[in-house]
Write a protein that holds these residues in place. Sequence first.
Motif, PDB file in Angstrom:
ATOM      1  N   ASN A 146       0.839  -1.185   0.000  1.00 46.17           N
ATOM      2  CA  ASN A 146       0.000   0.000   0.000  1.00 46.17           C
ATOM      3  C   ASN A 146       0.883   1.247   0.000  1.00 46.17           C
ATOM      4  O   ASN A 146       1.441   1.636   1.026  1.00 46.17           O
ATOM      5  CB  ASN A 146      -0.922  -0.020   1.222  1.00 46.17           C
ATOM      6  CG  ASN A 146      -1.917   1.113   1.222  1.00 46.17           C
ATOM      7  OD1 ASN A 146      -1.710   2.153   0.590  1.00 46.17           O
ATOM      8  ND2 ASN A 146      -3.013   0.915   1.947  1.00 46.17           N
ATOM      9  N   SER A 149      -0.214   4.145   2.353  1.00 46.45           N
ATOM     10  CA  SER A 149       0.130   3.853   3.743  1.00 46.45           C
ATOM     11  C   SER A 149       1.610   4.121   3.997  1.00 46.45           C
ATOM     12  O   SER A 149       1.984   4.680   5.033  1.00 46.45           O
ATOM     13  CB  SER A 149      -0.213   2.392   4.070  1.00 46.45           C
ATOM     14  OG  SER A 149       0.187   2.085   5.379  1.00 46.45           O
ATOM     15  N   ASP A 164      -5.308   8.216   9.220  1.00 45.18           N
ATOM     16  CA  ASP A 164      -4.959   7.954   7.824  1.00 45.18           C
ATOM     17  C   ASP A 164      -6.070   8.352   6.859  1.00 45.18           C
ATOM     18  O   ASP A 164      -5.800   8.802   5.750  1.00 45.18           O
ATOM     19  CB  ASP A 164      -4.522   6.506   7.615  1.00 45.18           C
ATOM     20  CG  ASP A 164      -5.498   5.482   8.151  1.00 45.18           C
ATOM     21  OD1 ASP A 164      -6.500   5.868   8.773  1.00 45.18           O
ATOM     22  OD2 ASP A 164      -5.251   4.284   7.952  1.00 45.18           O
TER      23      ASP A 164
END
Length: 179
Positions: A146, A149, A164
Amino acid sequence: MVDFLSAAFLKGSSELVDKLATNFIDRAIAKNQDKAKIVATNLAPHIDATFNKCRTIKTLLNPNSPSEFLEIYSTQRFHCNGANFDHYSLVETFVSDNQNFILTGTGGSGKSMFTRYLWLSLFGNSNGRYPLYIELRHLNILSSDNLLSYIFHTVISGSSHVNDDDFYSFFLNGDFILI
């Protein structure tokens, strides 16, 4: 631009970080300004660390005493779709037109040096968007694929008050410039 950044080097980055945060928050008026303030506050350490990393560079001639990057940076030339650019025109085009591009070249051709120059240029004039300097060299050791991320955890510290989802929302809205 170079004179402006040179003056900032003498004073430190705090004045520019404050200006960047203010412009970012002002740009976010149409969105949730409270979330923008939290993001801006929590991005300050990353921006300050990136400024310190980009403003100086160690050289082979003087490895024990870093040099001011903009004092030794030299003109670079780029070629794209039959057109030639120098680093000034590439930054102007990128900033004014919000262009996306991928910088490629062989080892030692100046890609990393240009990205430092680009980040410093955008730090001084980002139009309310945060320039995020992300090095991908550690990406292969991650267990997740990801990328958002990875960017979030690279620029936001673990003790942050930014979640997030809020970060992703600003990211997808174009509030960050990814370098």
